[in-house]
Design a protein around this motif. Structure first.
Motif, PDB file in Angstrom:
ATOM      1  N   ARG A   1       2.954   5.895  -2.938  1.00 25.63           N
ATOM      2  CA  ARG A   1       4.131   6.618  -3.422  1.00 25.63           C
ATOM      3  C   ARG A   1       4.057   6.818  -4.940  1.00 25.63           C
ATOM      4  NH1 ARG A   1       8.806   2.796  -3.619  1.00 25.63           N
ATOM      5  NH2 ARG A   1       7.732   2.331  -5.558  1.00 25.63           N
ATOM      6  N   ASP A   2       3.549   5.784  -5.650  1.00 21.98           N
ATOM      7  CA  ASP A   2       3.484   5.822  -7.111  1.00 21.98           C
ATOM      8  C   ASP A   2       2.224   6.504  -7.639  1.00 21.98           C
ATOM      9  OD1 ASP A   2       5.898   4.484  -7.004  1.00 21.98           O
ATOM     10  OD2 ASP A   2       5.020   2.512  -7.432  1.00 21.98           O
TER      11      ASP A   2
ATOM     12  N   THR B   1      -6.790   5.813  -7.136  1.00 24.00           N
ATOM     13  CA  THR B   1      -6.796   7.036  -7.945  1.00 24.00           C
ATOM     14  C   THR B   1      -7.156   6.686  -9.386  1.00 24.00           C
ATOM     15  OG1 THR B   1      -4.466   6.805  -8.547  1.00 24.00           O
ATOM     16  CG2 THR B   1      -4.968   8.055  -6.512  1.00 24.00           C
ATOM     17  N   ASP B   2      -7.345   7.706 -10.205  1.00 27.50           N
ATOM     18  CA  ASP B   2      -7.604   7.471 -11.632  1.00 27.50           C
ATOM     19  C   ASP B   2      -6.431   6.730 -12.268  1.00 27.50           C
ATOM     20  OD1 ASP B   2     -10.073   8.691 -11.492  1.00 27.50           O
ATOM     21  OD2 ASP B   2      -9.362  10.628 -12.258  1.00 27.50           O
TER      22      ASP B   2
ATOM     23  N   VAL C   1      -4.518   6.785  -2.731  1.00 25.76           N
ATOM     24  CA  VAL C   1      -4.315   7.850  -1.749  1.00 25.76           C
ATOM     25  C   VAL C   1      -4.963   7.403  -0.451  1.00 25.76           C
ATOM     26  CG1 VAL C   1      -4.192   9.753  -3.407  1.00 25.76           C
ATOM     27  CG2 VAL C   1      -6.411   9.062  -2.470  1.00 25.76           C
ATOM     28  N   VAL C   2      -4.524   8.028   0.624  1.00 25.76           N
ATOM     29  CA  VAL C   2      -5.152   7.768   1.917  1.00 25.76           C
ATOM     30  C   VAL C   2      -6.360   8.675   2.003  1.00 25.76           C
ATOM     31  CG1 VAL C   2      -4.875   7.864   4.411  1.00 25.76           C
ATOM     32  CG2 VAL C   2      -2.973   7.107   2.970  1.00 25.76           C
ATOM     33  N   GLY C   3      -7.514   8.069   2.197  1.00 22.10           N
ATOM     34  CA  GLY C   3      -8.744   8.831   2.338  1.00 22.10           C
ATOM     35  C   GLY C   3      -8.929   9.229   3.776  1.00 22.10           C
ATOM     36  N   GLU C   4     -10.101   8.967   4.289  1.00 28.74           N
ATOM     37  CA  GLU C   4     -10.387   9.349   5.674  1.00 28.74           C
ATOM     38  C   GLU C   4      -9.577   8.498   6.646  1.00 28.74           C
ATOM     39  OE1 GLU C   4     -14.456   7.218   6.782  1.00 28.74           O
ATOM     40  OE2 GLU C   4     -14.601   8.351   4.886  1.00 28.74           O
TER      41      GLU C   4
ATOM     42  N   LEU D   1       0.838  -1.203   0.000  1.00 29.03           N
ATOM     43  CA  LEU D   1       0.000   0.000   0.000  1.00 29.03           C
ATOM     44  C   LEU D   1       0.876   1.258   0.000  1.00 29.03           C
ATOM     45  CD1 LEU D   1      -2.797  -1.105   2.489  1.00 29.03           C
ATOM     46  CD2 LEU D   1      -3.024  -0.783   0.007  1.00 29.03           C
ATOM     47  N   GLY D   2       1.971   1.223   0.724  1.00 24.90           N
ATOM     48  CA  GLY D   2       2.893   2.364   0.738  1.00 24.90           C
ATOM     49  C   GLY D   2       3.483   2.631  -0.639  1.00 24.90           C
TER      50      GLY D   2
END
Length: 174
Positions: free
Chosen positions: A49-50, A72-73, A54-57, A44-45
């Motif tokens: 990074r790539d 993400t898109d 993204v981290v949401g709530e 996940l990291g």
């Protein structure tokens, strides 16, 4: 198995916490060999990074904060490409078992004994997978079928190879 792509696919379904991703991964894709939490969070990291997630709530938890990850898109596009691209036809023509047979023949070792031992190992695994089919749900049955079909092909190859050992010995010994 592509852990990053599988996690992206699970995130495309819905944003999730790392714990939930691990649970779903283990339930559907990694029967009998759970994915370590460290690998989940490291993956996940790298995906974050790539720019693929993204981290949401972030929610407070009993221990560390619980992060909900969102694709993400860019991640969705890459996942779609991976999902629709055909898998390379397996197996490759260079296998460990074939290498062992050729080396055994080159070195005047008992290749047939090695193949007999491999046959016994395959048959044991086939019994295990057959037991999984009897007591498993549809996911277990389908995974067991996949393994059984590959093992059956290997057994056929082992039998054919045993019948050709003398001819193969002549080829590899020159």
């Amino acid at each position: 198995m592509s852990v990053p792509m599988t996690l992206l696919g699970l995130l495309e379904r819905e944003p999730s916490h790392g714990y939930d991703l691990k649970r779903d991964y283990d339930s559907f894709f990694n029967r009998g060999k759970p994915l370590p939490f460290g690998q989940v969070y490291a993956t996940l990291g790298r995906l974050a990074r790539d720019g693929k997630i993204v981290v949401g709530e972030v929610e407070p938890g009993v221990g560390p904060e619980r992060k909900r990850y969102v694709i993400t898109d860019q991640g969705a596009t890459e996942f779609e490409s991976w999902l629709t691209e055909p898998v390379e036809a397996e197996p490759n023509l260079q296998t460990v078992l074939f290498s062992k047979v050729v080396l055994a023949l080159m070195l005047d070792r008992p290749a047939e004994e090695y193949l007999d031992a491999q046959r016994a190992t395959h048959l044991r695994r086939m019994k295990e997978l057959t037991a999984v089919k009897r007591g498993g749900n549809l996911v277990d049955v389908m995974l067991a079928d996949h393994g059984l079909f590959h093992l059956e092909a290997d057994l056929h190859w082992i039998d054919t190879t045993v019948a050709r050992l003398d001819a193969l010995r002549k080829v590899v010994k020159g």
